[in-house]
Scaffold this motif. Structure first.
Motif, short mmCIF file in Angstrom:
data_model
loop_
_atom_site.label_atom_id
_atom_site.label_comp_id
_atom_site.label_asym_id
_atom_site.label_seq_id
_atom_site.Cartn_x
_atom_site.Cartn_y
_atom_site.Cartn_z
N ALA A 482 0.85 -1.20 0.00
CA ALA A 482 0.00 0.00 0.00
C ALA A 482 0.88 1.25 0.00
N VAL A 486 1.07 4.16 -2.83
CA VAL A 486 0.86 5.58 -2.55
C VAL A 486 2.04 6.41 -3.08
N PHE A 504 -9.54 -2.24 -7.69
CA PHE A 504 -9.08 -3.19 -6.68
C PHE A 504 -9.76 -4.55 -6.80
N LEU A 518 -4.60 2.96 2.96
CA LEU A 518 -5.32 3.39 1.75
C LEU A 518 -6.48 4.30 2.10
N SER A 519 -7.20 3.95 3.18
CA SER A 519 -8.35 4.79 3.46
C SER A 519 -7.92 6.13 4.05
N LYS A 521 -5.45 7.74 3.06
CA LYS A 521 -5.07 8.56 1.89
C LYS A 521 -6.27 8.84 0.99
N LEU A 523 -7.88 6.69 -0.74
CA LEU A 523 -7.84 5.92 -1.99
C LEU A 523 -8.93 4.86 -2.07
N LEU A 524 -9.63 4.65 -0.97
CA LEU A 524 -10.66 3.62 -1.01
C LEU A 524 -12.05 4.21 -1.18
#
Ligand code: B12
Ligand code: SF4
Length: 542
Positions: A482, A486, A504, A518-519, A521, A523-524
């Protein structure tokens, strides 16, 4: 230099052989000598591929101005006979074997018809041997050209062969081929077949019969040849020294799109090695501009050639030839830029590519041609301890002299970034992996060696038109994966790449730390803030 790799087509020598006795025939190949428009002739026959059409029409006009009738045949005239007819007196559609004699008879009687087309494909038995003695042999690498089969069992969307010959694959009697080969001077010849191993049984018989003649030969074959070790061995033992192989693309999606899925990307490296193990030189054809090609394709393809020591990479820009499925599709989608056939030469962009601009495709192609035949790249491809080292070097020098004429190009600016974006990320830690379906993989004692889950693979495609990078992820993602993702994304978001779409759905397992990162950032989440991955993990997720 070019002479060192240039061989004669069999078209005109074949027609000369089909011409009834008593008719004097002369051949001019404009690739090597100028046409004498003042020549004292009664009838002129012209041929050419699609890109030669404008020149063929000019030649026809010059003779017609002198009231000399002109007949046209060949791939272009056969695809667009009505267009051709506007420039000549008669058009031969398809093969000449069953109509040429009749045409000459009509001409003698002064009643030339506008079109000639045989009712069926000609028999491959008792074909007259081409009149090679009519060529200037010193102008070519060799005039020893022989055809053993016509057509191809495959039907690639961009290829004209199946359109021209139908889905037939016709083989000449082996005895007749052997007789023709025996009559050739020297020990090298070219089989100008489109796919010499299209019928394996026939090819095996032919190669077995060729062995005692101790000739060396070059030809074209599809990659399927490499899946039959006996056939490959026989080819080498019968004197095969070089094969043109249409690799076309390193993307399975591209190959599927153009109906060439029999080229299996995951087998490419092995296939190239198999051919090299038999000391056969590879001329590999690659097409740029297919619908899944982004700016990274040029460098990716060239590095593949260098890694696999492909002696002579041949790069082409996708070119829709009238009559092919590709042409129909492009026309329907309104993607053809024009119909100036002279530019349909495999080195000029004549359509709107899907993921790049026309300019990026053209410049990237130019770069690949030049860079592929730079001394550095030649060195990487030819420097290995195999036989025929000098042949490899000399043919590269000849190809280099052609490549040098390519206009200046450049490597698209995102090429490096796109290569890095696709590097696989190894899994560092299997602890705490949670499968998408909701079970903890670590508890099932996942072994790090398990192929499907020990890496995170990235498949990135950049759409230059929408300035968007699409990244499909596949495998497993731990915290390091991850973090690396990033980092890479930070690196790609620049003036050119404005948006990244992450997919994903093929990530089978995440660690909870990866999800957390991820969350954090963002990104999810979709742009609307909806959560992208439904993990449903057991227990609480941090
Ligand atoms: C050998 C070959 C080459 C050689 C040519 C060497 C040279 N000195 O020109 C090389 C490897 C260099 C080559 C390159 C290219 N080629 Co090429 N090549 C062939 C190949 C495999 C064989 C040609 C041949 O000798 N055929 C045997 C003769 C007997 O068949 P024929 O030419 O079709 O002629 C018969 C009939 O058409 C008819 N006929 C033809 N002309 C005339 C004229 C008259 C007056 C009459 C009555 C009848 C007639 O009678 C003949 C007997 O039946 C053909 C495929 C094929 N099977 O023909 C592709 C082919 C001709 N090439 C093709 C292409 C696209 C190319 C390239 C443009 C590829 C690229 N993207 O770069 C380049 C162009 C290079 C150039 N600048 O000229 C296409 C042409 C498609 C089209 N619609 O124009 C073909 C059909 C292959 C394909 N995959 O689709 N090629
Ligand atoms: S395998 Fe080669 S010759 Fe056969 S249809 Fe495909 S591109 Fe054409």
């Amino acid at each position: 230099m070019i002479k060192n790799i240039w061989f004669a087509r069999l078209t005109l020598t074949t027609l000369a052989a089909l011409t009834p006795p008593g008719v004097e025939v002369q051949i001019t190949d404009e690739n090597i000598e100028p046409v004498d428009f003042e020549e004292d002739v009664d009838l002129v026959g012209v041929t050419g591929m699609l890109m030669h059409a404008p020149r063929v029409y000019e030649i026809a006009q010059r003779f017609r101005e002198r009231k000399i009738p002109v007949v046209m045949g060949g791939p272009h005239a056969s695809s667009l006979p009505l267009e051709a007819k506007e420039h000549v007196d008669a058009v031969v559609i398809g093969e000449a074997e069953n109509v040429w004699e009749g045409l000459i008879e009509d001409f003698r009687k002064g009643c030339l018809k506008p079109f000639y087309q045989a009712e069926s494909f000609c028999s491959m038995e008792k074909l007259p041997f081409p009149r090679l003695e009519l060529l200037h042999k010193e102008a070519y690498m060799t005039i020893n050209c022989v055809q053993t089969t016509r057509g191809c069992p495959h039907q690639c969307d961009f290829c004209h062969v199946t359109h021209f010959f139908g889905k037939t694959y016709r083989c000449r009697p082996v005895d007749e081929v052997i007789e023709e080969v025996k009559r050739l001077e020297g020990d090298f010849l070219v089989f100008i077949d489109d796919n010499i191993t299209g019928n394996r049984r026939y090819a095996k018989e032919l190669f077995t019969r060729l062995k005692p003649l101790k000739k060396k030969w070059a030809s074209q074959a599809s990659m399927t040849l490499t899946r039959d070790p006996e056939l490959l061995k026989l080819a080498a033992e019968s004197g095969c020294v070089s094969l043109f192989i249409g690799v076309e693309s390193l993307s399975s999606e591209n190959l599927k799109d153009v109906n060439k899925s029999f080229n299996q990307v995951h087998q490419f490296e092995e296939a190239m090695k198999a051919v090299h193990d038999h000391d056969i030189l590879i001329v590999a054809g690659f097409i740029f501009g297919l619908d899944h090609d982004d700016e990274g394709v040029f460098e990716r393809t060239l590095r593949f050639c260098e890694r696999n020591r492909i002696e002579l990479p041949s790069f082409f820009i996708l070119t829709p030839l009238p009559g092919t499925a590709l042409f129909q599709r492009m026309e329907l989608e309104g993607r053809l830029l024009h119909k100036d056939w002279g530019q349909y030469n495999g080195a000029t962009v004549v359509f709107k590519p899907r993921l790049m601009t026309e300019e990026t495709l053209q410049r990237g192609f130019n770069w690949a041609c030049k860079e592929g035949y730079s001394w550095g790249s030649i060195f990487k491809r030819v420097c290995h301890p195999q036989q025929r080292f000098f042949t490899r070097v000399l043919s590269n020098i000849a190809y280099r002299s052609i490549a040098q004429r390519t206009p200046e190009g450049y490597l698209p600016s995102l090429s490096r970034i796109l290569q890095r974006m696709n590097d696989t990320i190894p899994l560092q830690n299997t602890r705490d992996l949670i499968q998408r379906v909701g079970e903890k993989i670590a508890e099932k004692k996942l072994r790090i060696g398990q192929k499907a889950t020990d890496t995170l693979k990235l498949y990135s495609i950049y759409n230059e038109r929408f300035k968007t990078l699409f990244v499909r992820l596949e495998g497993s993602m731990d915290r390091e994966g991850a973090r690396e993702l990033v980092e890479r994304l930070k690196g790609v978001l620049n003036v050119k790449i404005q948006k990244v779409i992450l997919d994903f759905k093929d990530v089978g397992a995440f660690s909870s730390e990866a999800i957390a990162l991820l969350s954090r950032k963002g990104l999810l989440q979709t742009e609307e803030g909806k959560l992208l991955i439904a993990m449903n993990p057991p227990g609480r997720m941090s």
